[in-house]
Write a protein that holds these residues in place. Structure first.
Motif, PDB file in Angstrom:
ATOM      1  N   GLY A 402      96.809   1.686  26.341  1.00 41.97           N
ATOM      2  CA  GLY A 402      97.245   2.908  25.663  1.00 41.97           C
ATOM      3  C   GLY A 402      97.645   2.632  24.217  1.00 41.97           C
ATOM      4  N   VAL A 403      97.378   3.606  23.355  1.00 41.55           N
ATOM      5  CA  VAL A 403      97.782   3.486  21.954  1.00 41.55           C
ATOM      6  C   VAL A 403      98.799   4.589  21.688  1.00 41.55           C
ATOM      7  CG1 VAL A 403      97.018   3.572  19.557  1.00 41.55           C
ATOM      8  CG2 VAL A 403      95.540   2.552  21.301  1.00 41.55           C
ATOM      9  N   GLU A 404      99.964   4.166  21.249  1.00 44.39           N
ATOM     10  CA  GLU A 404     101.044   5.128  21.052  1.00 44.39           C
ATOM     11  C   GLU A 404     100.910   5.829  19.705  1.00 44.39           C
ATOM     12  OE1 GLU A 404     105.928   5.394  21.256  1.00 44.39           O
ATOM     13  OE2 GLU A 404     104.984   3.520  20.682  1.00 44.39           O
ATOM     14  N   VAL A 405     101.107   7.148  19.700  1.00 45.19           N
ATOM     15  CA  VAL A 405     101.110   7.895  18.447  1.00 45.19           C
ATOM     16  C   VAL A 405     102.443   8.617  18.291  1.00 45.19           C
ATOM     17  CG1 VAL A 405      98.625   8.317  18.358  1.00 45.19           C
ATOM     18  CG2 VAL A 405     100.084   9.933  19.565  1.00 45.19           C
ATOM     19  N   TYR A 406     102.775   8.922  17.040  1.00 45.91           N
ATOM     20  CA  TYR A 406     103.892   9.810  16.734  1.00 45.91           C
ATOM     21  C   TYR A 406     103.288  11.002  15.992  1.00 45.91           C
ATOM     22  CZ  TYR A 406     107.792   6.591  17.762  1.00 45.91           C
ATOM     23  OH  TYR A 406     108.721   5.780  18.369  1.00 45.91           O
ATOM     24  N   THR A 407     103.321  12.161  16.629  1.00 48.49           N
ATOM     25  CA  THR A 407     102.844  13.344  15.928  1.00 48.49           C
ATOM     26  C   THR A 407     104.038  14.233  15.632  1.00 48.49           C
ATOM     27  OG1 THR A 407     102.429  14.481  18.007  1.00 48.49           O
ATOM     28  CG2 THR A 407     100.594  13.245  17.074  1.00 48.49           C
ATOM     29  N   CYS A 408     103.871  15.109  14.661  1.00 50.03           N
ATOM     30  CA  CYS A 408     105.004  15.924  14.195  1.00 50.03           C
ATOM     31  C   CYS A 408     105.374  16.971  15.245  1.00 50.03           C
ATOM     32  CB  CYS A 408     104.648  16.596  12.877  1.00 50.03           C
ATOM     33  SG  CYS A 408     106.066  17.411  12.134  1.00 50.03           S
ATOM     34  N   SER A 409     106.684  17.078  15.504  1.00 52.02           N
ATOM     35  CA  SER A 409     107.170  18.057  16.492  1.00 52.02           C
ATOM     36  C   SER A 409     107.134  19.472  15.948  1.00 52.02           C
ATOM     37  CB  SER A 409     108.607  17.740  16.881  1.00 52.02           C
ATOM     38  OG  SER A 409     108.704  16.444  17.372  1.00 52.02           O
ATOM     39  N   LEU A 410     106.955  19.591  14.640  1.00 51.35           N
ATOM     40  CA  LEU A 410     106.835  20.919  14.043  1.00 51.35           C
ATOM     41  C   LEU A 410     105.348  21.238  13.970  1.00 51.35           C
ATOM     42  CD1 LEU A 410     109.372  20.471  11.115  1.00 51.35           C
ATOM     43  CD2 LEU A 410     109.775  21.451  13.363  1.00 51.35           C
ATOM     44  N   VAL A 411     104.963  22.346  14.557  1.00 48.77           N
ATOM     45  CA  VAL A 411     103.538  22.635  14.687  1.00 48.77           C
ATOM     46  C   VAL A 411     103.226  24.070  14.261  1.00 48.77           C
ATOM     47  CG1 VAL A 411     103.209  20.980  16.565  1.00 48.77           C
ATOM     48  CG2 VAL A 411     103.817  23.348  17.093  1.00 48.77           C
TER      49      VAL A 411
ATOM     50  N   ILE B 195     119.806   6.226  17.011  1.00 50.76           N
ATOM     51  CA  ILE B 195     118.483   6.254  16.377  1.00 50.76           C
ATOM     52  C   ILE B 195     117.788   7.520  16.836  1.00 50.76           C
ATOM     53  CG2 ILE B 195     116.343   4.988  15.983  1.00 50.76           C
ATOM     54  CD1 ILE B 195     117.709   2.471  16.852  1.00 50.76           C
ATOM     55  N   ALA B 196     117.401   8.361  15.905  1.00 46.63           N
ATOM     56  CA  ALA B 196     116.853   9.658  16.318  1.00 46.63           C
ATOM     57  C   ALA B 196     115.955  10.254  15.256  1.00 46.63           C
ATOM     58  CB  ALA B 196     117.990  10.625  16.643  1.00 46.63           C
ATOM     59  N   LYS B 197     115.246  11.285  15.702  1.00 46.35           N
ATOM     60  CA  LYS B 197     114.397  12.049  14.794  1.00 46.35           C
ATOM     61  C   LYS B 197     115.264  12.930  13.929  1.00 46.35           C
ATOM     62  CE  LYS B 197     109.975  12.430  16.925  1.00 46.35           C
ATOM     63  NZ  LYS B 197     109.284  12.914  18.093  1.00 46.35           N
ATOM     64  N   CYS B 198     114.880  13.052  12.668  1.00 44.20           N
ATOM     65  CA  CYS B 198     115.565  13.949  11.750  1.00 44.20           C
ATOM     66  C   CYS B 198     114.500  14.749  11.017  1.00 44.20           C
ATOM     67  CB  CYS B 198     116.373  13.167  10.724  1.00 44.20           C
ATOM     68  SG  CYS B 198     117.589  12.068  11.440  1.00 44.20           S
ATOM     69  N   TYR B 199     114.943  15.808  10.394  1.00 40.62           N
ATOM     70  CA  TYR B 199     113.989  16.670   9.694  1.00 40.62           C
ATOM     71  C   TYR B 199     114.550  17.096   8.345  1.00 40.62           C
ATOM     72  CZ  TYR B 199     112.015  17.247  14.393  1.00 40.62           C
ATOM     73  OH  TYR B 199     111.465  17.030  15.620  1.00 40.62           O
ATOM     74  N   ARG B 200     113.716  17.015   7.331  1.00 42.23           N
ATOM     75  CA  ARG B 200     114.101  17.592   6.041  1.00 42.23           C
ATOM     76  C   ARG B 200     112.909  18.272   5.414  1.00 42.23           C
ATOM     77  NH1 ARG B 200     118.085  13.173   3.127  1.00 42.23           N
ATOM     78  NH2 ARG B 200     119.327  12.805   5.010  1.00 42.23           N
ATOM     79  N   ARG B 201     113.260  19.261   4.597  1.00 38.90           N
ATOM     80  CA  ARG B 201     112.231  20.107   4.008  1.00 38.90           C
ATOM     81  C   ARG B 201     111.597  19.426   2.816  1.00 38.90           C
ATOM     82  NH1 ARG B 201     111.588  24.291   1.157  1.00 38.90           N
ATOM     83  NH2 ARG B 201     110.373  25.982   2.082  1.00 38.90           N
ATOM     84  N   ASP B 204     106.081  14.235   0.601  1.00 43.03           N
ATOM     85  CA  ASP B 204     105.356  13.571  -0.485  1.00 43.03           C
ATOM     86  C   ASP B 204     105.146  12.123  -0.056  1.00 43.03           C
ATOM     87  OD1 ASP B 204     107.710  12.007  -1.168  1.00 43.03           O
ATOM     88  OD2 ASP B 204     108.467  13.752  -2.231  1.00 43.03           O
ATOM     89  N   VAL B 205     104.692  11.245  -0.954  1.00 47.20           N
ATOM     90  CA  VAL B 205     104.364   9.881  -0.510  1.00 47.20           C
ATOM     91  C   VAL B 205     105.543   9.142   0.110  1.00 47.20           C
ATOM     92  CG1 VAL B 205     102.392   9.434  -2.012  1.00 47.20           C
ATOM     93  CG2 VAL B 205     104.685   8.902  -2.820  1.00 47.20           C
ATOM     94  N   SER B 206     106.754   9.519  -0.244  1.00 47.33           N
ATOM     95  CA  SER B 206     107.876   8.807   0.374  1.00 47.33           C
ATOM     96  C   SER B 206     108.707   9.688   1.314  1.00 47.33           C
ATOM     97  CB  SER B 206     108.762   8.160  -0.692  1.00 47.33           C
ATOM     98  OG  SER B 206     109.019   9.073  -1.714  1.00 47.33           O
ATOM     99  N   HIS B 207     108.226  10.882   1.611  1.00 49.60           N
ATOM    100  CA  HIS B 207     108.953  11.757   2.540  1.00 49.60           C
ATOM    101  C   HIS B 207     108.004  12.476   3.492  1.00 49.60           C
ATOM    102  CE1 HIS B 207     111.631  11.515  -1.016  1.00 49.60           C
ATOM    103  NE2 HIS B 207     112.571  11.426  -0.098  1.00 49.60           N
ATOM    104  N   THR B 208     108.429  12.566   4.750  1.00 46.33           N
ATOM    105  CA  THR B 208     107.729  13.412   5.714  1.00 46.33           C
ATOM    106  C   THR B 208     108.770  14.376   6.271  1.00 46.33           C
ATOM    107  OG1 THR B 208     108.199  11.667   7.311  1.00 46.33           O
ATOM    108  CG2 THR B 208     105.970  11.754   6.454  1.00 46.33           C
ATOM    109  N   PRO B 209     108.368  15.597   6.595  1.00 49.65           N
ATOM    110  CA  PRO B 209     109.378  16.551   7.096  1.00 49.65           C
ATOM    111  C   PRO B 209     110.061  16.051   8.363  1.00 49.65           C
ATOM    112  CG  PRO B 209     107.155  17.523   7.127  1.00 49.65           C
ATOM    113  CD  PRO B 209     107.046  16.221   6.407  1.00 49.65           C
ATOM    114  N   MET B 210     109.353  15.281   9.182  1.00 49.67           N
ATOM    115  CA  MET B 210     109.991  14.651  10.333  1.00 49.67           C
ATOM    116  C   MET B 210     110.056  13.156  10.051  1.00 49.67           C
ATOM    117  SD  MET B 210     108.739  14.620  14.310  1.00 49.67           S
ATOM    118  CE  MET B 210     107.638  13.216  14.234  1.00 49.67           C
ATOM    119  N   PHE B 211     111.211  12.566  10.289  1.00 49.82           N
ATOM    120  CA  PHE B 211     111.359  11.125  10.069  1.00 49.82           C
ATOM    121  C   PHE B 211     112.440  10.620  11.016  1.00 49.82           C
ATOM    122  CE2 PHE B 211     115.359  11.109   7.581  1.00 49.82           C
ATOM    123  CZ  PHE B 211     115.469  12.474   7.335  1.00 49.82           C
ATOM    124  N   HIS B 212     112.748   9.352  10.941  1.00 48.27           N
ATOM    125  CA  HIS B 212     113.752   8.771  11.845  1.00 48.27           C
ATOM    126  C   HIS B 212     114.858   8.105  11.042  1.00 48.27           C
ATOM    127  CE1 HIS B 212     110.265   9.225  14.417  1.00 48.27           C
ATOM    128  NE2 HIS B 212     111.062   9.170  15.458  1.00 48.27           N
TER     129      HIS B 212
END
Lengths: 654, 351
Positions: A402-411, B195-201, B204-212
């Motif tokens: 299996g290959v693990e992915v992280y996809t965005c929870s906002l869809v 350790i958890a998922k976080c979200y910011r609006r 760009d190359v150094s930011h994703t809306p979902m991150f950890h």
């Protein structure tokens, strides 16, 4: 907030021989962070990050004051030069050129002076040069003086065209909901109410105070007389109006952080000097200054031992005192207790003994502190944490390719759930775009999309473990940790084998029940459960005919049995034989195997070993824990099986 | 009979040892061990013996059988390996591998980070990713409308406001677990790694809306800045390597006092701030240091909001981006952080 400060301008107020590189380094270690320094002609520009609490350093003068405290800590000579002013008009509580009514809850200090006969033109080269360096476009001498003052001392000012103010009357008050004003950038606003506004003698609003002036009272090329306007506004009100109207300005971002009312006098006098010099104007002889409650130094009490214990080093009294005095604080000692008076420019944010500690610690230098992990009792780990269990599952799937992915929870709307958008799903009020607007309820659409992205590279299987967000009335959503997997280039049996292997490894005796639901092809989905707990599902999706599984990880953890118990190894060998049946087309082999197994309690194991068209061969293990079964006994069981299967499935033994 | 057993055994041994091919061995196996072979013939005689002889003879026959079996199999190995030495064999032929899977780099990062802190007594936890304003901001000394909130580009969930806890937001940082952890543990000592998922609006190359993010929180009697430094230095050495250095600089957060920015020496230029080959500025860092993230001593208001007496206890906290921190490991140079959330197998299979 980043500000740019030219070294040459800083040197107006900071006497030092230190080079910009060195100043930048010392600043970053003990004060505001210098993001970068760059050359501009023979000048150097600092880009400095000013944190929201230190609005007192968001100006050339404020930074010079900070530098004068910091540089000597590095044995660099430095001293602060005061803002020199010539204008010496007295401050009075009323003037004949303006009639004002001020609500001091909104404006703690209201100061203005009339400047007559201004000659509007370009500002001199030196001023234009400095403004360009800090990123402000020169316009004319009036506007440029306003901006210059703000960058130099950190106090926004406003210039009204005096002759546009009806009856030379101003009422500074709270706005009523629905009142309108057009600001000088041409935007019309309907006010939310509670904003700080100024109305003139005709009842028109002429200023959205602290944010932007009104268009109807703005200085233009025909302006003759200006009111130089320097105020301290209620920071929370400015913040609220500016955010609600989305009308941001440099002035608002300073006022909303709370400015020092003591700065007002220096600013207005410096403003009078600049306007007199650059616009050849004539200031009035009196400055209106309404400041009913002048700043009284506030005192904070703390102790030497508090500073020492929080810092972690035995810093001595003279050093604590030197540091605080260099920053403008006053210190009085009573044995090891201290009373610290806070200077007006720090009054908004220095409130606690922790704040005093911070001042001492940063100038002492964090880099000078030793480093030591705390001793002391170790907290106990709470029971039932999911982390190890989750990792075990991931490791298993990895081990099987299996290959693990992280996809965005906002869809996007169409990726919310296995079968399109349900009636109830959480949605963002301020999404970045339509593709990240919803909080997903299932991993399935995201995983199918991930699979599509990799077509051409089969066989592969992708999995993800992530929370889905199930809405709950009046509460936070239920965050359910799900494990999802999608296969490409796998047969149904291969994929199912992985699902079965996961369950076997977790020692879950799961039940697979065929059951249809939206999103899956009819007749091609199994519900997976253990006792009465639903664990997940497996089957072929309508979308792309993808083979997909998902599990509720918490349910797996509840059903899993990770500590095995020992079963004695059978003393007597089992007998193994293959039986082949042919079946009608619509036969479910899962049910056949289940039936064979249940035919007799001496059947230890049944496996499908071969299939050809409608014929299927099962390998049956007969075993009795107490003895070796005789051929006669095995024959009896075999007959039982054959009779049952032939009857139940209209099959024929071969 | 005893003698016959002995003779059969000796004869078999001699023939086996003299055999020259695997086929010949198979013939011998049938001759001695087959269904109608010599040994079985002997076995058939045993029931006719006197009762007191049966056991003894049985043992002798079995012994002979196992010696013949062993000799046969040893000889077979010998003959096969002799043959193998002369037949062509290609040792470079590729192996048939089992399927090889991949754990995502973020899973690997999270496990490594958690492990480092767990070794010094930190308890790993996880708190809501969809959170109330109270835990995300207000309990952290950031009242509504506070300008400091601008730094957290917060997503708001379209949902009713809770009378007690305010608006529903996507948590913009793991710090929202601070007060929750204080409430859970009720009483210090606290050593938490969240350790958890976080979200910011932002994107760009150094930011994703979902991150950890990973958040450390320590609360106990007598916790001080030296302890914070000790913990961060320990982490930096374990995670980045012994040659990497950290430093603290003053900063500001509403929920810590004092607050720090933590820097680590750049892994590309090793703190030299310029590329040694070209003499130009280092592409990655400013002045030899990279910002890792924020830290600070827990603000007394936050302790109070978590039900802990700030007169008795003090603490420190830090919260850093997992992606950002992991990407600062030397050797791993992913230019665009958004790559981490791509499902491209060509990326995923590299880790």
């Amino acid at each position: 907030m980043d500000i740019i400060v030219p070294h040459s301008w800083l040197k107006d107020y900071l006497k030092t021989t230190a080079k910009p590189e060195r100043i930048a380094e010392c600043f970053s270690l003990c004060g505001p962070s210098v993001e970068r320094i760059q050359k501009s002609g023979d000048d150097t520009l600092y880009t400095i990050e000013v944190t929201t609490n230190r609005v007192d350093t968001s100006s050339v003068y404020g930074l010079a004051r900070e530098a004068a405290a910091i540089l000597p800590r590095f044995e660099i000579k430095a001293s602060l030069q005061p803002v020199k002013v010539q204008a010496n008009q007295p401050l009075t509580k009323s003037v004949d050129y303006l009639n004002v009514v001020v609500d001091h809850e909104l404006c703690s200090r209201f100061t203005t002076v009339l400047i007559k006969d201004v000659k509007i033109g370009k500002s001199p080269d030196w001023m234009q040069d400095r403004l360009k360096k800090v990123g402000s476009r020169p316009i004319n001498n009036i506007v440029d003086v306003s901006n210059y003052l703000m960058f130099e001392v950190g106090q926004p000012v406003h210039m009204f065209d005096y002759d546009k103010i009806k009856d030379h009357k101003m009422i500074l008050r709270e706005s009523k909901k629905g009142e309108g004003i057009t600001t000088l950038d041409g935007k019309s606003h309907e006010l939310p109410g509670g904003d700080i506004v100024i109305e003139d003698g005709s009842g028109n609003l002429i200023d959205l105070a602290g944010i932007m002036g009104g268009k109807n009272s703005a200085v233009d090329e025909n302006t003759k007389n200006v009111l130089l306007f320097v105020q301290t506004y209620n920071s929370a009100r400015i913040r609220k109006t500016s955010m609600t109207l989305a009308q941001r300005s440099d002035a608002a971002s300073l006022f909303e952080k709370g400015l020092d009312p003591e700065l007002v006098e220096t600013t207005i006098r410096r403003g009078i000097d600049l306007l007199t010099e650059l616009c050849l104007a004539k200031p009035e002889n009196q400055i209106l200054d309404l400041y009913p409650t002048p700043y009284k130094e506030k005192e904070i009490t703390t102790t030497l031992s508090f500073i020492q214990s929080r810092l972690g080093v035995p810093i001595n009294k003279p050093m604590v005192q030197d540091i605080l005095i260099s920053l403008g604080f006053k210190v009085r000692w009573h044995a090891n207790n201290m009373s610290v008076s806070v200077p007006s420019w720090r009054a908004n944010e220095v409130n606690l003994q922790e704040d005093i500690l911070e001042e001492v610690a940063r100038l002492y230098g964090y880099f000078n502190l030793p480093s030591k992990i705390m001793s002391g009792e170790i907290p106990e780990k709470p029971q039932g944490q999911p982390f190890d269990f989750e990792m075990k599952i991931k490791q298993l799937l990895k081990g099987w390719g299996g290959v693990e992915v992280y996809t965005c929870s906002l869809v996007s709307e169409n990726k919310v759930d296995i079968s399109g958008k349900p009636s109830w799903v959480l949605k963002l009020r301020n999404p970045l775009g339509a593709d990240t607007e919803y909080l997903r309820l299932s991993l399935s659409p995201s995983l199918v999309a991930a699979k599509r992205q990799n077509l051409g590279q089969e066989p592969f299987f992708l999995f993800e473990m992530s929370n889905v967000y199930l809405p709950t009335r009046g509460q936070l959503p239920e965050e359910k940790m799900m494990l999802g997997g999608v296969f490409a280039g796998f047969t149904y049996q291969q994929a199912k084998g992985i699902v079965e292997a996961v369950l076997q490894e977790l020692r879950i005796s799961a039940k697979f029940t065929p059951s249809d639901t939206k999103g899956f092809n009819p007749n091609q989905r199994l519900e997976i459960s253990c006792k009465n707990l639903n664990l997940g599902q497996f089957g072929i999706l309508e979308q792309d005919r993808s083979i997909y599984f998902e599990f509720d990880v918490e349910a797996l953890q509840k059903s899993g049995f990770l500590n095995p118990t020992y079963k004695p190894i059978p003393k007597y060998p089992g007998q193994i034989e293959d039986i082949t049946f042919s079946f009608p087309t619509n036969t479910r082999l899962g049910e056949v195997i289940h039936s064979i197994k249940n035919s007799d309690n001496q059947i230890a194991n049944v496996e499908l070993v071969d299939s050809f068209e409608n014929s299927h061969t099962f390998r049956v293990t007969y075993q009795d824990p107490e003895k070796t079964l005789t051929n006669k006994e095995v024959k009896k069981i075999r007959e039982k099986i054959i009779m049952k299967i032939e009857k139940k499935f209209t099959a024929h033994v071969k | 009979m005893e003698e016959r057993i002995q003779n059969i055994k000796n004869e078999a041994m001699a023939q086996i040892l003299g055999a020259e091919s695997v086929a010949e061995l198979e013939e011998l196996r049938i001759k001695y061990l087959g269904r109608k072979g010599a040994i079985n013939e002997l076995v058939k005689e045993i029931p006719n013996l006197l009762p007191e002889k049966k056991g003894f003879m049985g043992r002798l026959v079995n012994e002979a059988r196992s010696i013949i079996e062993n000799t046969l199999s040893d000889k077979k190995v010998e003959l096969e390996s002799k043959k193998a030495k002369t037949t062509w064999f290609d040792p470079t032929i590729p192996g048939i591998k089992p399927p090889i899977g991949h754990l995502h780099i973020l899973t690997q990062a999270k496990e490594e980070i958690a492990g480092i802190f767990e070794k010094i007594g930190f308890v790993r936890v996880r708190y809501p990713e969809v959170e109330w304003d109270w835990f995300a901001f207000e309990s952290l000394n950031m009242p509504k409308q506070h300008p400091a909130r601008d730094e957290w580009e917060t997503f708001f969930v379209d949902s009713a406001t809770n009378p007690k806890y305010g608006q529903m937001v996507l948590t913009p940082h793991t710090s929202s677990g601070q007060v929750r952890e204080m409430e859970r543990s009720k009483k210090p000592p606290i050593r938490m790694v969240n350790i958890a998922k976080c979200y910011r609006r932002q994107s760009d190359v150094s930011h994703t809306p979902m991150f950890h993010q990973f958040e450390g929180l320590v609360v106990d009697a007598g916790i001080n800045i030296v302890n914070l430094k000790g913990t961060l230095d320990y982490f930096a050495r374990q995670f980045f390597g012994a040659q990497r250095k950290t430093r603290l600089r003053p900063y500001h957060f509403q929920f810590t006092e004092p607050s720090f920015e933590v820097d680590i020496s750049c892994g590309i230029c090793n703190g030299a701030a310029h590329s040694t080959s070209s003499g130009q500025g280092c592409k990655l860092c400013k002045a030899g240091w990279l910002e890792l993230g924020g830290a600070g001593m827990v603000h007394p208001t936050v302790l109070k909001n978590g039900g802990i007496d700030p007169k008795k206890y003090s603490g420190f906290a830090f919260g850093w981006g997992v992606e950002r921190t992991y990407m600062m490991k030397s050797g791993l140079q992913i230019g665009d952080i958004r790559t981490l959330y791509s499902a491209d197998l060509r990326f995923l299979k590299q880790f």
